[in-house]
Every structure is written in structure tokens, then in C-alpha cells.
Motif scaffolding. Structure first.
Motif, PDB file in Angstrom:
ATOM      1  N   LEU A 147      85.281 -26.913  -2.024  1.00  0.00           N
ATOM      2  CA  LEU A 147      85.973 -27.828  -2.033  1.00  0.00           C
ATOM      3  C   LEU A 147      86.171 -28.357  -3.730  1.00  0.00           C
ATOM      4  N   SER A 148      86.833 -29.227  -4.578  1.00  0.00           N
ATOM      5  CA  SER A 148      87.037 -28.883  -5.573  1.00  0.00           C
ATOM      6  C   SER A 148      86.275 -30.475  -5.763  1.00  0.00           C
ATOM      7  N   CYS A 149      86.251 -30.418  -6.992  1.00  0.00           N
ATOM      8  CA  CYS A 149      86.519 -32.162  -7.098  1.00  0.00           C
ATOM      9  C   CYS A 149      86.736 -32.391  -8.519  1.00  0.00           C
ATOM     10  N   GLY A 150      88.112 -31.699  -8.256  1.00  0.00           N
ATOM     11  CA  GLY A 150      89.321 -31.524  -9.435  1.00  0.00           C
ATOM     12  C   GLY A 150      88.772 -31.572 -11.338  1.00  0.00           C
ATOM     13  N   CYS A 151      87.334 -30.969 -11.352  1.00  0.00           N
ATOM     14  CA  CYS A 151      86.583 -30.688 -12.956  1.00  0.00           C
ATOM     15  C   CYS A 151      87.145 -30.207 -13.412  1.00  0.00           C
ATOM     16  N   LYS A 152      87.359 -30.758 -15.196  1.00  0.00           N
ATOM     17  CA  LYS A 152      87.361 -28.995 -15.410  1.00  0.00           C
ATOM     18  C   LYS A 152      86.594 -27.672 -15.720  1.00  0.00           C
ATOM     19  N   GLY A 153      87.898 -27.094 -15.535  1.00  0.00           N
ATOM     20  CA  GLY A 153      87.080 -25.606 -15.323  1.00  0.00           C
ATOM     21  C   GLY A 153      86.622 -25.032 -13.551  1.00  0.00           C
ATOM     22  N   HIS A 154      87.657 -26.319 -12.855  1.00  0.00           N
ATOM     23  CA  HIS A 154      87.388 -25.613 -11.711  1.00  0.00           C
ATOM     24  C   HIS A 154      88.895 -25.626 -11.088  1.00  0.00           C
ATOM     25  N   GLU A 155      89.468 -24.446 -11.131  1.00  0.00           N
ATOM     26  CA  GLU A 155      90.363 -23.720 -11.038  1.00  0.00           C
ATOM     27  C   GLU A 155      91.335 -24.047  -8.987  1.00  0.00           C
ATOM     28  N   ASP A 156      90.019 -24.531  -8.742  1.00  0.00           N
ATOM     29  CA  ASP A 156      90.965 -24.579  -7.150  1.00  0.00           C
ATOM     30  C   ASP A 156      91.047 -26.141  -6.799  1.00  0.00           C
ATOM     31  N   GLY A 198      95.948 -49.951  -6.766  1.00  0.00           N
ATOM     32  CA  GLY A 198      95.725 -48.913  -7.889  1.00  0.00           C
ATOM     33  C   GLY A 198      95.672 -48.777  -9.360  1.00  0.00           C
ATOM     34  N   PHE A 199      96.227 -50.614  -9.712  1.00  0.00           N
ATOM     35  CA  PHE A 199      96.458 -50.353 -10.885  1.00  0.00           C
ATOM     36  C   PHE A 199      94.680 -51.369 -11.177  1.00  0.00           C
ATOM     37  N   GLN A 200      93.983 -51.842 -10.531  1.00  0.00           N
ATOM     38  CA  GLN A 200      93.186 -52.505 -10.332  1.00  0.00           C
ATOM     39  C   GLN A 200      92.085 -50.821 -10.567  1.00  0.00           C
ATOM     40  N   ARG A 201      92.788 -50.112  -9.651  1.00  0.00           N
ATOM     41  CA  ARG A 201      91.223 -48.917  -9.753  1.00  0.00           C
ATOM     42  C   ARG A 201      91.227 -47.686 -11.884  1.00  0.00           C
ATOM     43  N   VAL A 202      92.655 -48.325 -11.689  1.00  0.00           N
ATOM     44  CA  VAL A 202      93.049 -47.929 -12.997  1.00  0.00           C
ATOM     45  C   VAL A 202      91.849 -48.506 -14.169  1.00  0.00           C
ATOM     46  N   LYS A 203      91.651 -50.009 -14.072  1.00  0.00           N
ATOM     47  CA  LYS A 203      91.753 -50.760 -15.029  1.00  0.00           C
ATOM     48  C   LYS A 203      90.078 -50.607 -15.055  1.00  0.00           C
ATOM     49  N   GLU A 204      89.741 -50.694 -13.482  1.00  0.00           N
ATOM     50  CA  GLU A 204      88.369 -50.442 -13.682  1.00  0.00           C
ATOM     51  C   GLU A 204      86.712 -49.126 -14.234  1.00  0.00           C
ATOM     52  N   ARG A 205      88.260 -48.286 -13.869  1.00  0.00           N
ATOM     53  CA  ARG A 205      87.197 -46.592 -14.024  1.00  0.00           C
ATOM     54  C   ARG A 205      87.598 -46.832 -15.991  1.00  0.00           C
ATOM     55  N   SER A 206      88.792 -47.637 -16.714  1.00  0.00           N
ATOM     56  CA  SER A 206      88.730 -47.125 -17.693  1.00  0.00           C
ATOM     57  C   SER A 206      88.166 -47.840 -18.652  1.00  0.00           C
ATOM     58  N   THR A 207      87.898 -49.577 -17.979  1.00  0.00           N
ATOM     59  CA  THR A 207      86.624 -49.885 -18.537  1.00  0.00           C
ATOM     60  C   THR A 207      85.416 -49.699 -18.072  1.00  0.00           C
ATOM     61  N   LEU A 208      84.590 -48.749 -17.217  1.00  0.00           N
ATOM     62  CA  LEU A 208      83.689 -48.316 -17.197  1.00  0.00           C
ATOM     63  C   LEU A 208      83.250 -47.380 -18.277  1.00  0.00           C
ATOM     64  N   HIS A 209      84.730 -45.977 -18.496  1.00  0.00           N
ATOM     65  CA  HIS A 209      83.907 -45.503 -18.975  1.00  0.00           C
ATOM     66  C   HIS A 209      83.755 -45.599 -20.240  1.00  0.00           C
ATOM     67  N   ASN A 258      89.263 -37.271 -17.503  1.00  0.00           N
ATOM     68  CA  ASN A 258      90.586 -37.012 -16.660  1.00  0.00           C
ATOM     69  C   ASN A 258      89.773 -36.002 -15.496  1.00  0.00           C
ATOM     70  N   SER A 259      88.244 -35.879 -14.655  1.00  0.00           N
ATOM     71  CA  SER A 259      88.816 -36.024 -13.555  1.00  0.00           C
ATOM     72  C   SER A 259      88.743 -37.045 -12.603  1.00  0.00           C
ATOM     73  N   ASP A 260      88.796 -38.323 -13.273  1.00  0.00           N
ATOM     74  CA  ASP A 260      88.994 -39.947 -13.034  1.00  0.00           C
ATOM     75  C   ASP A 260      90.812 -39.650 -12.277  1.00  0.00           C
ATOM     76  N   TRP A 261      91.059 -39.396 -13.795  1.00  0.00           N
ATOM     77  CA  TRP A 261      92.725 -39.133 -13.370  1.00  0.00           C
ATOM     78  C   TRP A 261      93.198 -38.425 -12.738  1.00  0.00           C
ATOM     79  N   ASN A 262      92.345 -37.501 -12.503  1.00  0.00           N
ATOM     80  CA  ASN A 262      93.211 -36.032 -10.974  1.00  0.00           C
ATOM     81  C   ASN A 262      92.788 -37.129 -10.725  1.00  0.00           C
ATOM     82  N   ARG A 263      91.781 -36.895  -9.889  1.00  0.00           N
ATOM     83  CA  ARG A 263      91.295 -37.996  -7.866  1.00  0.00           C
ATOM     84  C   ARG A 263      92.661 -39.085  -8.012  1.00  0.00           C
ATOM     85  N   LEU A 264      92.645 -40.028  -9.346  1.00  0.00           N
ATOM     86  CA  LEU A 264      93.577 -41.398  -8.497  1.00  0.00           C
ATOM     87  C   LEU A 264      94.499 -40.877  -8.444  1.00  0.00           C
ATOM     88  N   ALA A 265      95.509 -40.369  -9.544  1.00  0.00           N
ATOM     89  CA  ALA A 265      96.263 -39.632  -8.522  1.00  0.00           C
ATOM     90  C   ALA A 265      97.339 -39.145  -7.369  1.00  0.00           C
TER      91      ALA A 265
END
Length: 644
Positions: free
Chosen positions: A422-431, A557-568, A602-609
Motif C-alpha cells: 500500500l502506498s501513502c502517495g508520498c514522493k518516491g513511492h511508485e505504487d 471538499g473545500f473545507q478539507r483543502v482549506k484545513e490542510r493548507s492552513t495546517l501547513h 503534495n502527498s495531501d493533495w494527491n490523497r485529497l484528489a
């Protein structure tokens, strides 16, 4: 039990009052009685820690939560040298390592308000060979005429305090008031409630001593028809007392023992338990009220000290946020102290360095991440359950023994075996595609394309925020390595403005919001697939007929984008900027660090999408089947119930 005797004397002697000795706080009563409000009593703080385990546990929990120090930098050789010293320097008499020193001096700081240590050099003054922590209760500060301050230590048995050399002292404190060098103990304002809690605990001890080992009153009343002399009465009393004590003692030793006393028909004997009529006081509610006062002063949530009260998940998450903010504040105060210690070490060893070669950082577990990891593990198991339950209807076969670790999954439809974890979607994970197809056994190229586009848009706009912030911090300056990196409130305001602009792009109130468009497209794809799976030509629903559901999905969906970007931005980008300023890092290194943090997001945006659009499509399928009258069994909704 109270007995009232009538005196036969004409002139009875006056009544006498008897003072019963009492220790309201048990063995700590004498110390509690010496406490004077608004007077600092260092010894009393130690007594409170011993008397109230909760206070002692809270202090050690705060020490542990401050994490440990690590050294990082561009000069690998210098970093290794510093790390080796940090790991093996002698501390006090028997300990080793800078972490032991940090814990010891932090313990003193939380308890007494300040901690004082010293570093000891070798005879040639070419190295630091030992770190020591003083007992804060022995330290005294004295102001010097014209400014400045002397520091003394009162050694036991010596009437004259010793003047300490300030050049090799390490001082830290908390909650200083004005110019008071003693700081303020975290235990201050706990003195009164501590005494109350100790009184409650002692009363509980007294009550259960009464019930667990009760006192007995044996009453013997001689017959009234004949008179018994004092000597005879005393002989009988002693005989009854001896027999009764022997019976009680034998019972405690595990033997059965009965005693029988012969009396004449007019005599009477009674055995009563003293205080048997007393009622137990309600302690749970008042004790909790007092404990809450202690917790409020420590800033620790109740569950962190093993008090599992009715704390909701949302409240616990807020408590973790507050705790991490408090910890970050302490880190900012401590870093200059330890950075200066390492600078002194390097100077004594004759080392030279340039900005960026090394810096100290506090490293600790991220409590938010621990919570999320636990939730993810639980939800992954739910996902496994869903796959197994639906394998037959989806035309797939699953190796149940390999679900939880994700080593192998079989897809009969395409005769393909996925052997990637299983992949977390992070950079470097090709699966990541294998992970996506695992949760989507039936291929859906239209939705794949939509997810790719949404992910690309999220990442593109996030990259624009990165560029704006680097410009605000003047980190795109070609000669950035030559100027000092600074950060002010105006730059902070501009960074928050960039974050607000990012939110404005995806806000569903914006007619051109990508969130609303992509969710609408995903929902439409779900309706179409639901109809196709029932061999229907067209779906009954559409995005207009089910606009309310689509609005809720887009809003979430917008709330998740807002929360994650604010957190970062708030929890990672801004603290990183402040830490780099404090460490005096060169601008080139700052730019590199910020780009890395932005990239990690970017792993967050991958997972959200992937997650959000898949959830919208799956919800559409359920809605379409429901309106067609299909009976849908209760099962986890893909993504919503099975994805972290």
C-alpha cells in the motif's frame, strides 16, 4: 457512640473538654501548616510533588513532551562531532548525554521556576567534559550596585554562600515576572488546592481505616439486684477484654476463634462498632473539581495523565493543538541556551564554521500524526473488510492472509497480480496507481483522468503560494546568501494574505471554483456508471436534480483543502521560518527548507484528489440505486468509511 451517665453526686465536677489530635493531611500536615500564602516556599513545592502524585506526574510529562535535541547541518563532519559530544558528555555524577542534562534542569525549572547548571572544562580549557545541575533551592541571586547580578549557592553546613562564576553557568526559567530571576514555579497557585486534595485523600484513608479495621466497644452491665465491688467489676472487664482481643488477633491470623462469657441472668453484654452509623462522603465530584484546577495550570489534557473523562475526539484534537503551541514556545526559549553551549564547545576546541554548517533542533513525536496514524490503521482494516465482503460481486479474488500488510492482491478480471505494498502517495513511492486500483477493482479510466487533473490543479496553485512566500521573504534574491535572513510582522501578514488568496481560488462561492466543477464531473460519472451496471441507458438522477447532495460534497471538499493548507502554513511553514531566524541560518538554506516542506504537502493533495472525487462518484452510485428502489445492504462507503 456517645454514652451519657448521670452522676449521683450532689456537686458533680465541671465538664472537661478534650482535644483530639488530628492530622488533616496525614504525614504532610506539619508541612502544610507552615505554608504562608504569597510567600515563595521552595521546600513546600517538593512536599506537594510527593503528597500529590498528579503534580509529580504532570511535571515529568511536561519534561518528556519537550522531546530531545538533535543537530543538523551542511557540514557532516562537524555535525557528527557535535552529536558525539551530545551523546557521551558526562552529566552530574552518574549520567551521560545532553538529554539527561536537559531533563534534569527542566525538572528543576518546572518545579522551582528556574534551573541552574554549569559546564566544566578540562584543565587546559580546550573541551567541555561535564555538565552539572544545581539544586535550585540552594541558589540565591543578588543585585549589584550599578546593574548586574551575582549568583550564590548556599552549601549545606556553610554559613557563607559561595559566589559562582557566571561565565560557565547555564540558566533557564519559566514565567518570569518583571525582573525577578527566580521565575515562577508551575506549582504556584496549586498550594491551596493541593492542601484540599491532600485533605480529601487523608479523609479517605481515615474512613477506610475505620471500616477496614473498626474499633469495637464492649459494654458489660452487671445485674441490678446485687452490688458488685470495683475489684470484681475490673476483673470481669479485664477477662472480657483479653478474650475479645485474642479473638480479633486470631481472626487476623486466619484462625477461627470464638469466645464465650458467662454472666448471670440479670447482667447484659453488648458489642458495638464505633462509628458504624457514619456515612461515606461523596468524593468523586469534589476531587474531580480540584484535579481540574491542577490540570488547568499544567496545560495538560486529562487523558494524558490517565484521567479518562468524557473527552470528545474534537476536544482532544484541540487540546493537542494547544499543547503543541505551548511546547513550541518553550522550545524557542531553550534553543538559544543550548545553541550557545554548543558554540562555546566548538570555540574551546578551536573549530570554525559558517552559517548553515550546524544548528540544534528539538525533535519530538507529532501528536497529531500519531492520532492520524492510529485512525489510518483502523480504517485500513475497514477497507480490507469491504474488499473481502464485496470480492465475489466485483469478480475478484483476494488472499485474505495478505490483506493487512498489502503484499499481494489478485485481480482475476485482468489476470494481473499487484505485488506492491500500500502506498501513502508520498514522493518516491511508485505504487500509487497500484494502491488506487486495489481500492478500485474495476477500472475506471474516466475517473482516473479527472483525479489526475484535480491533483495537478491543487499542486499547481500550491506551488504558486510557495513562489509568493519565497518572494515575500526575499529568498529569490540572486545574492541571498550575502544578506541576513529576517522576518517581520509585515511579511507574516503578506503570507497569510497569500493563504487567503489560495482559499479564494477553491472556495465554492467562487463561480470558477475547481472544487465545484470536479465534484460535479465525478458525481455525474458515478450516476452514469450506476445506470450502466443495471443495464440502463441513462441515469434517473443528474447534478441538477440532486444539487443538495452535490453542494454538501463540494462544501466538504473545500473545507478539507482549506484545513490542510492552513495546517501547513500555520503549523509548519511559519514555525520553520521563525526557527530559521532564531538559528541565524543563511537564506539559501531557508529557501531549501521551505521548498522541502511545500513539497511534502503534495502527498495531501494527491490523497485529497484521489479520495474526494472517488467518494463523490461512489455516493452518486448509491443515490442512483436508491432512487431506482434497489435495496443496498449496509457496508462501508469506499473512501468515506475505508480511507484515512
Amino acid at each position: 457512640m456517645i454514652n451519657i451517665f448521670r452522676s449521683k453526686k450532689k456537686n458533680p465536677s465541671p465538664a472537661k473538654s478534650e482535644l483530639r489530635p488530628s492530622e488533616g493531611q496525614g504525614p504532610y500536615t506539619s508541612f502544610m501548616n507552615k505554608y504562608v500564602p504569597r510567600k515563595v516556599a521552595p521546600e513546600f513545592y517538593e512536599v506537594l510533588r510527593e503528597a500529590i502524585p498528579l503534580i509529580d506526574a504532570a511535571i515529568w510529562k511536561l519534561v518528556a513532551l519537550d522531546g530531545h535535541m538533535v543537530v543538523r547541518g551542511d557540514n557532516a563532519a562537524l555535525v557528527d562531532e557535535i552529536q558525539e559530544w551530545m551523546d557521551y558528555v558526562r552529566v552530574n555524577e552518574m549520567q551521560t548525554g545532553l538529554q539527561a542534562f536537559h531533563q534534569s534542569i527542566s525538572n528543576e525549572t518546572f518545579e522551582q521556576g528556574f534551573g541552574l547548571g554549569e559546564f566544566v572544562t578540562d584543565r587546559k580549557r580546550t573541551d567541555i567534559v561535564q555538565l552539572k545541575v544545581a539544586d535550585s533551592k540552594t541558589i540565591r541571586f543578588g543585585r549589584i550596585a550599578g546593574g548586574g547580578m551575582n549568583i550564590y549557592q548556599q552549601v549545606a553546613g556553610d554559613h557563607n554562600p559561595v559566589l559562582l562564576n557566571r561565565n560557565n553557568l547555564i540558566y533557564q526559567s519559566i514565567h518570569n515576572e518583571n525582573q525577578n530571576p527566580y521565575g515562577t514555579s508551575i506549582i504556584r497557585s496549586m498550594e491551596f488546592v493541593g492542601k484540599v486534595l491532600a485533605t480529601m485523600h487523608n479523609s479517605l484513608l481515615n474512613v477506610w481505616e475505620r471500616f477496614g479495621d473498626p474499633s469495637f466497644h464492649v459494654s458489660y452491665k452487671a445485674g441490678s439486684k446485687r452490688s458488685i465491688g470495683e475489684d470484681t467489676l475490673e476483673t470481669r472487664r479485664k477477662a472480657i477484654s483479653d478474650e475479645f482481643n485474642t479473638a480479633i488477633r486470631k481472626k487476623r491470623e486466619g484462625y477461627s476463634y470464638d469466645f464465650v462469657t458467662a454472666v448471670d441472668k440479670d447482667s447484659d453484654m453488648q458489642i458495638q462498632v464505633i462509628g458504624a452509623e457514619g456515612q461515606l462522603l461523596e468524593l468523586e465530584v469534589p476531587v474531580r473539581h480540584v484535579v481540574e484546577q491542577i490540570l488547568a495550570k499544567t496545560d495538560l489534557p486529562s487523558w494524558m495523565l490517565g484521567l479518562h473523562w468524557s473527552t470528545t475526539e474534537r476536544l482532544a484534537d484541540k487540546e493537542v493543538t494547544m499543547l503543541q503551541e505551548s511546547r513550541l514556545t518553550r522550545h524557542k526559549a531553550k534553543l538559544p541556551i543550548y545553541t550557545n553551549l554548543i558554540r562555546t564547545l566548538l570555540l574551546l576546541r578551536g573549530r570554525t564554521w559558517k552559517p548553515g554548517d550546524w544548528k540544534l533542533e528539538f525533535e519530538q513525536l507529532n501528536l497529531h500524526d500519531l492520532v492520524k496514524e492510529a485512525q489510518a490503521r483502523f480504517l485500513n482494516l475497514q477497507g480490507d473488510y469491504y474488499i473481502v465482503q464485496n470480492a465475489e460481486t466485483m469478480g475478484t479474488s483476494v488472499d485474505i492472509n495478505q490483506l493487512s500488510d498489502g503484499k499481494a492482491y489478485s485481480r482475476n478480471a485482468q489476470s494481473t497480480t499487484i505485488k506492491t505494498p500500500l502506498s501513502c502517495g508520498c514522493k518516491g513511492h511508485e505504487d500509487i496507481d497500484a494502491h488506487k486500483e486495489l481500492l478500485r477493482p474495476v477500472e475506471w479510466p474516466q475517473l482516473d483522468k479527472l483525479e489526475d487533473e484535480y491533483e495537478g490543479e491543487l499542486k499547481y496553485e500550491w506551488e504558486q503560494v510557495q513562489e509568493k512566500i519565497l518572494n515575500i521573504l526575499n529568498l529569490h534574491n540572486k545574492g541571498k546568501a550575502e544578506f541576513e535572513f529576517l522576518f517581520n510582522e509585515q511579511q507574516r501578514a503578506l503570507i497569510m494574505k497569500s493563504l487567503a488568496d489560495y482559499h479564494g481560488i477553491f472556495n465554492i462561492a467562487n463561480p470558477d471554483s475547481p472544487v465545484r466543477w470536479y465534484y460535479g464531473q465525478s458525481y455525474s460519472l458515478g450516476l452514469i456508471q450506476a445506470a450502466n451496471m443495471m443495464n440502463a441507458e441513462f441515469p434517473v438522477l443528474n447534478t441538477i436534480r440532486n444539487q443538495e447532495t452535490l453542494d454538501e460534497l463540494a462544501k466538504s471538499g473545500f473545507q478539507r483543502v482549506k484545513e490542510r493548507s492552513t495546517l501547513h502554513i500555520k503549523d509548519r511553514i511559519l514555525p520553520e521560518i521563525e526557527a530559521q531566524v532564531m538559528a541565524g541560518t543563511n537564506p539559501t538554506h531557508v529557501a531549501s527548507r521551505l521548498k522541502k516542506i511545500f513539497g511534502n504537502a503534495n502527498s495531501d493533495w494527491n490523497r485529497l484528489a484521489r479520495s474526494e472525487l472517488a467518494m463523490a462518484a461512489e455516493q452518486a452510485k448509491l443515490d442512483e440505486w436508491k432512487v431506482r428502489g434497489v435495496n443496498i445492504s449496509k457496508a462501508p462507503l469506499p473512501v468515506r468509511d475505508t480511507h484515512p
